[in-house]
Design a protein around this motif. Structure first.
Motif, PDB file in Angstrom:
ATOM      1  N   LYS A 278       6.454 -11.183  -6.530  1.00  0.00           N
ATOM      2  CA  LYS A 278       6.599 -11.449  -5.102  1.00  0.00           C
ATOM      3  C   LYS A 278       7.550 -10.402  -4.544  1.00  0.00           C
ATOM      4  O   LYS A 278       8.647 -10.209  -5.062  1.00  0.00           O
ATOM      5  N   VAL A 279       7.120  -9.717  -3.501  1.00  0.00           N
ATOM      6  CA  VAL A 279       7.913  -8.642  -2.905  1.00  0.00           C
ATOM      7  C   VAL A 279       9.022  -9.250  -2.051  1.00  0.00           C
ATOM      8  O   VAL A 279       8.762 -10.116  -1.214  1.00  0.00           O
ATOM      9  N   GLU A 280      10.235  -8.787  -2.286  1.00  0.00           N
ATOM     10  CA  GLU A 280      11.385  -9.222  -1.498  1.00  0.00           C
ATOM     11  C   GLU A 280      12.001  -8.007  -0.841  1.00  0.00           C
ATOM     12  O   GLU A 280      12.258  -7.008  -1.502  1.00  0.00           O
ATOM     13  N   GLY A 281      12.225  -8.075   0.450  1.00  0.00           N
ATOM     14  CA  GLY A 281      12.816  -6.963   1.180  1.00  0.00           C
ATOM     15  C   GLY A 281      11.767  -6.186   1.957  1.00  0.00           C
ATOM     16  O   GLY A 281      10.565  -6.443   1.863  1.00  0.00           O
ATOM     17  N   ASP A 282      12.253  -5.226   2.736  1.00  0.00           N
ATOM     18  CA  ASP A 282      11.392  -4.482   3.656  1.00  0.00           C
ATOM     19  C   ASP A 282      11.193  -3.012   3.310  1.00  0.00           C
ATOM     20  O   ASP A 282      10.626  -2.268   4.094  1.00  0.00           O
ATOM     21  N   SER A 283      11.633  -2.571   2.144  1.00  0.00           N
ATOM     22  CA  SER A 283      11.565  -1.142   1.835  1.00  0.00           C
ATOM     23  C   SER A 283      10.134  -0.618   1.722  1.00  0.00           C
ATOM     24  O   SER A 283       9.888   0.562   1.882  1.00  0.00           O
ATOM     25  N   MET A 284       9.180  -1.514   1.470  1.00  0.00           N
ATOM     26  CA  MET A 284       7.775  -1.111   1.351  1.00  0.00           C
ATOM     27  C   MET A 284       6.929  -1.766   2.452  1.00  0.00           C
ATOM     28  O   MET A 284       5.719  -1.922   2.317  1.00  0.00           O
ATOM     29  N   ALA A 285       7.582  -2.122   3.558  1.00  0.00           N
ATOM     30  CA  ALA A 285       6.970  -2.965   4.592  1.00  0.00           C
ATOM     31  C   ALA A 285       5.641  -2.445   5.139  1.00  0.00           C
ATOM     32  O   ALA A 285       4.780  -3.228   5.481  1.00  0.00           O
ATOM     33  N   ARG A 286       5.461  -1.140   5.225  1.00  0.00           N
ATOM     34  CA  ARG A 286       4.191  -0.640   5.757  1.00  0.00           C
ATOM     35  C   ARG A 286       3.014  -1.052   4.885  1.00  0.00           C
ATOM     36  O   ARG A 286       1.937  -1.333   5.372  1.00  0.00           O
ATOM     37  N   GLN A 287       3.206  -1.081   3.600  1.00  0.00           N
ATOM     38  CA  GLN A 287       2.130  -1.419   2.665  1.00  0.00           C
ATOM     39  C   GLN A 287       2.275  -2.839   2.114  1.00  0.00           C
ATOM     40  O   GLN A 287       1.290  -3.546   1.964  1.00  0.00           O
ATOM     41  N   LEU A 288       3.505  -3.223   1.797  1.00  0.00           N
ATOM     42  CA  LEU A 288       3.764  -4.526   1.181  1.00  0.00           C
ATOM     43  C   LEU A 288       4.906  -5.224   1.922  1.00  0.00           C
ATOM     44  O   LEU A 288       6.071  -5.082   1.554  1.00  0.00           O
ATOM     45  N   PRO A 289       4.598  -5.977   2.963  1.00  0.00           N
ATOM     46  CA  PRO A 289       5.661  -6.668   3.703  1.00  0.00           C
ATOM     47  C   PRO A 289       6.385  -7.692   2.837  1.00  0.00           C
ATOM     48  O   PRO A 289       5.835  -8.174   1.832  1.00  0.00           O
ATOM     49  N   HIS A 290       7.594  -8.021   3.237  1.00  0.00           N
ATOM     50  CA  HIS A 290       8.376  -9.056   2.564  1.00  0.00           C
ATOM     51  C   HIS A 290       7.519 -10.311   2.412  1.00  0.00           C
ATOM     52  O   HIS A 290       6.838 -10.734   3.335  1.00  0.00           O
ATOM     53  N   GLY A 291       7.528 -10.907   1.226  1.00  0.00           N
ATOM     54  CA  GLY A 291       6.763 -12.117   0.971  1.00  0.00           C
ATOM     55  C   GLY A 291       5.372 -11.876   0.411  1.00  0.00           C
ATOM     56  O   GLY A 291       4.675 -12.818   0.057  1.00  0.00           O
ATOM     57  N   SER A 292       4.963 -10.603   0.322  1.00  0.00           N
ATOM     58  CA  SER A 292       3.654 -10.288  -0.261  1.00  0.00           C
ATOM     59  C   SER A 292       3.678 -10.573  -1.757  1.00  0.00           C
ATOM     60  O   SER A 292       4.734 -10.558  -2.389  1.00  0.00           O
ATOM     61  N   TYR A 293       2.489 -10.814  -2.313  1.00  0.00           N
ATOM     62  CA  TYR A 293       2.342 -10.881  -3.764  1.00  0.00           C
ATOM     63  C   TYR A 293       1.612  -9.617  -4.193  1.00  0.00           C
ATOM     64  O   TYR A 293       0.648  -9.200  -3.543  1.00  0.00           O
ATOM     65  N   ALA A 294       2.092  -8.993  -5.251  1.00  0.00           N
ATOM     66  CA  ALA A 294       1.515  -7.737  -5.722  1.00  0.00           C
ATOM     67  C   ALA A 294       1.183  -7.846  -7.203  1.00  0.00           C
ATOM     68  O   ALA A 294       1.988  -8.337  -7.998  1.00  0.00           O
ATOM     69  N   LEU A 295      -0.019  -7.393  -7.550  1.00  0.00           N
ATOM     70  CA  LEU A 295      -0.465  -7.398  -8.942  1.00  0.00           C
ATOM     71  C   LEU A 295      -0.432  -5.965  -9.461  1.00  0.00           C
ATOM     72  O   LEU A 295      -1.022  -5.065  -8.849  1.00  0.00           O
ATOM     73  N   PHE A 296       0.260  -5.780 -10.575  1.00  0.00           N
ATOM     74  CA  PHE A 296       0.403  -4.465 -11.186  1.00  0.00           C
ATOM     75  C   PHE A 296      -0.276  -4.451 -12.544  1.00  0.00           C
ATOM     76  O   PHE A 296      -0.259  -5.449 -13.266  1.00  0.00           O
ATOM     77  N   PHE A 297      -0.858  -3.307 -12.881  1.00  0.00           N
ATOM     78  CA  PHE A 297      -1.510  -3.109 -14.172  1.00  0.00           C
ATOM     79  C   PHE A 297      -0.735  -2.045 -14.929  1.00  0.00           C
ATOM     80  O   PHE A 297      -0.283  -1.057 -14.344  1.00  0.00           O
ATOM     81  N   ALA A 298      -0.577  -2.240 -16.230  1.00  0.00           N
ATOM     82  CA  ALA A 298       0.152  -1.275 -17.058  1.00  0.00           C
ATOM     83  C   ALA A 298      -0.378   0.134 -16.817  1.00  0.00           C
ATOM     84  O   ALA A 298      -1.585   0.360 -16.794  1.00  0.00           O
ATOM     85  N   ALA A 299       0.516   1.072 -16.624  1.00  0.00           N
ATOM     86  CA  ALA A 299       0.137   2.435 -16.224  1.00  0.00           C
ATOM     87  C   ALA A 299       0.132   3.401 -17.401  1.00  0.00           C
ATOM     88  O   ALA A 299       1.105   3.479 -18.140  1.00  0.00           O
ATOM     89  N   TRP A 300      -0.967   4.116 -17.542  1.00  0.00           N
ATOM     90  CA  TRP A 300      -1.023   5.200 -18.520  1.00  0.00           C
ATOM     91  C   TRP A 300      -1.016   6.541 -17.802  1.00  0.00           C
ATOM     92  O   TRP A 300      -0.448   7.487 -18.281  1.00  0.00           O
ATOM     93  N   ARG A 301      -1.657   6.591 -16.649  1.00  0.00           N
ATOM     94  CA  ARG A 301      -1.681   7.821 -15.854  1.00  0.00           C
ATOM     95  C   ARG A 301      -0.909   7.570 -14.569  1.00  0.00           C
ATOM     96  O   ARG A 301      -1.202   6.633 -13.844  1.00  0.00           O
ATOM     97  N   LEU A 302       0.058   8.403 -14.320  1.00  0.00           N
ATOM     98  CA  LEU A 302       0.861   8.283 -13.112  1.00  0.00           C
ATOM     99  C   LEU A 302       0.651   9.516 -12.249  1.00  0.00           C
ATOM    100  O   LEU A 302       0.544  10.628 -12.768  1.00  0.00           O
ATOM    101  N   CYS A 303       0.599   9.314 -10.934  1.00  0.00           N
ATOM    102  CA  CYS A 303       0.475  10.457 -10.029  1.00  0.00           C
ATOM    103  C   CYS A 303       1.122  10.128  -8.688  1.00  0.00           C
ATOM    104  O   CYS A 303       1.329   8.959  -8.353  1.00  0.00           O
ATOM    105  N   SER A 304       1.438  11.166  -7.942  1.00  0.00           N
ATOM    106  CA  SER A 304       2.066  11.015  -6.630  1.00  0.00           C
ATOM    107  C   SER A 304       1.221  10.127  -5.733  1.00  0.00           C
ATOM    108  O   SER A 304      -0.006  10.188  -5.761  1.00  0.00           O
ATOM    109  N   GLY A 305       1.896   9.296  -4.960  1.00  0.00           N
ATOM    110  CA  GLY A 305       1.223   8.422  -4.017  1.00  0.00           C
ATOM    111  C   GLY A 305       1.002   7.010  -4.526  1.00  0.00           C
ATOM    112  O   GLY A 305       0.779   6.093  -3.729  1.00  0.00           O
TER     113      GLY A 305
END
Length: 107
Positions: A8-35
Motif C-alpha cells: 500500500k503506497v503511503e505518501g505523495d512522492s509518486m502521486a502522479r502515478q501512484l497516489p497515496h492509498g494506492s495498492y501496487a503489485l511488484f514482480f521480482a526484477a531481473w532486468r532493470l531500466c530507466s523509467g
C-alpha cells in the motif's frame, strides 16, 4: 524471496502515478531500466517506491514523481540488489463524494 509483493503506497512522492492509498503489485526484477517504477529496500529510507533514472553496473539512480519528493541527490545510487520488484499493476483509491447531511432541529 517472493516473486510478487503487494504494498500500500503511503505518501505523495509518486502521486502522479501512484497516489497515496494506492495498492501496487511488484514482480521480482531481473532486468532493470530507466523509467521503471520499482520497490526498493533503501539503506537510508527503508522500503520506498520510486522511478529509476539511471541503471548501470554501479547501481540504480532513483527519483520521486512529485516536486516535494526526496531529491535524486539525497536518494543517491543504490545497489541493483536493493530493487525488490518492478511495478506490474496498481489500483488507485476511489474518491467517493460525501453525502451532505442536513442538520434539522431536534438532531
Amino acid at each position: 524471496m517472493s516473486l510478487f509483493r503487494l504494498v500500500k503506497v503511503e505518501g505523495d512522492s509518486m502521486a502522479r502515478q501512484l497516489p497515496h492509498g494506492s495498492y501496487a503489485l511488484f514482480f521480482a526484477a531481473w532486468r532493470l531500466c530507466s523509467g521503471q517504477i520499482v520497490l526498493v529496500q533503501h539503506p537510508k529510507y527503508n522500503r520506498i517506491v520510486k522511478q529509476i533514472t539511471t541503471c548501470d553496473h554501479h547501481g540504480v539512480g532513483l527519483r520521486g514523481l512529485n516536486d516535494q519528493s526526496t531529491s535524486e541527490h539525497d536518494l543517491g545510487v543504490v545497489p541493483r540488489e536493493a530493487v525488490k520488484g518492478v511495478l506490474i499493476w496498481s489500483i488507485k483509491p476511489i474518491s467517493l463524494p460525501r453525502k451532505k447531511r442536513s442538520i434539522t432541529e431536534g438532531d
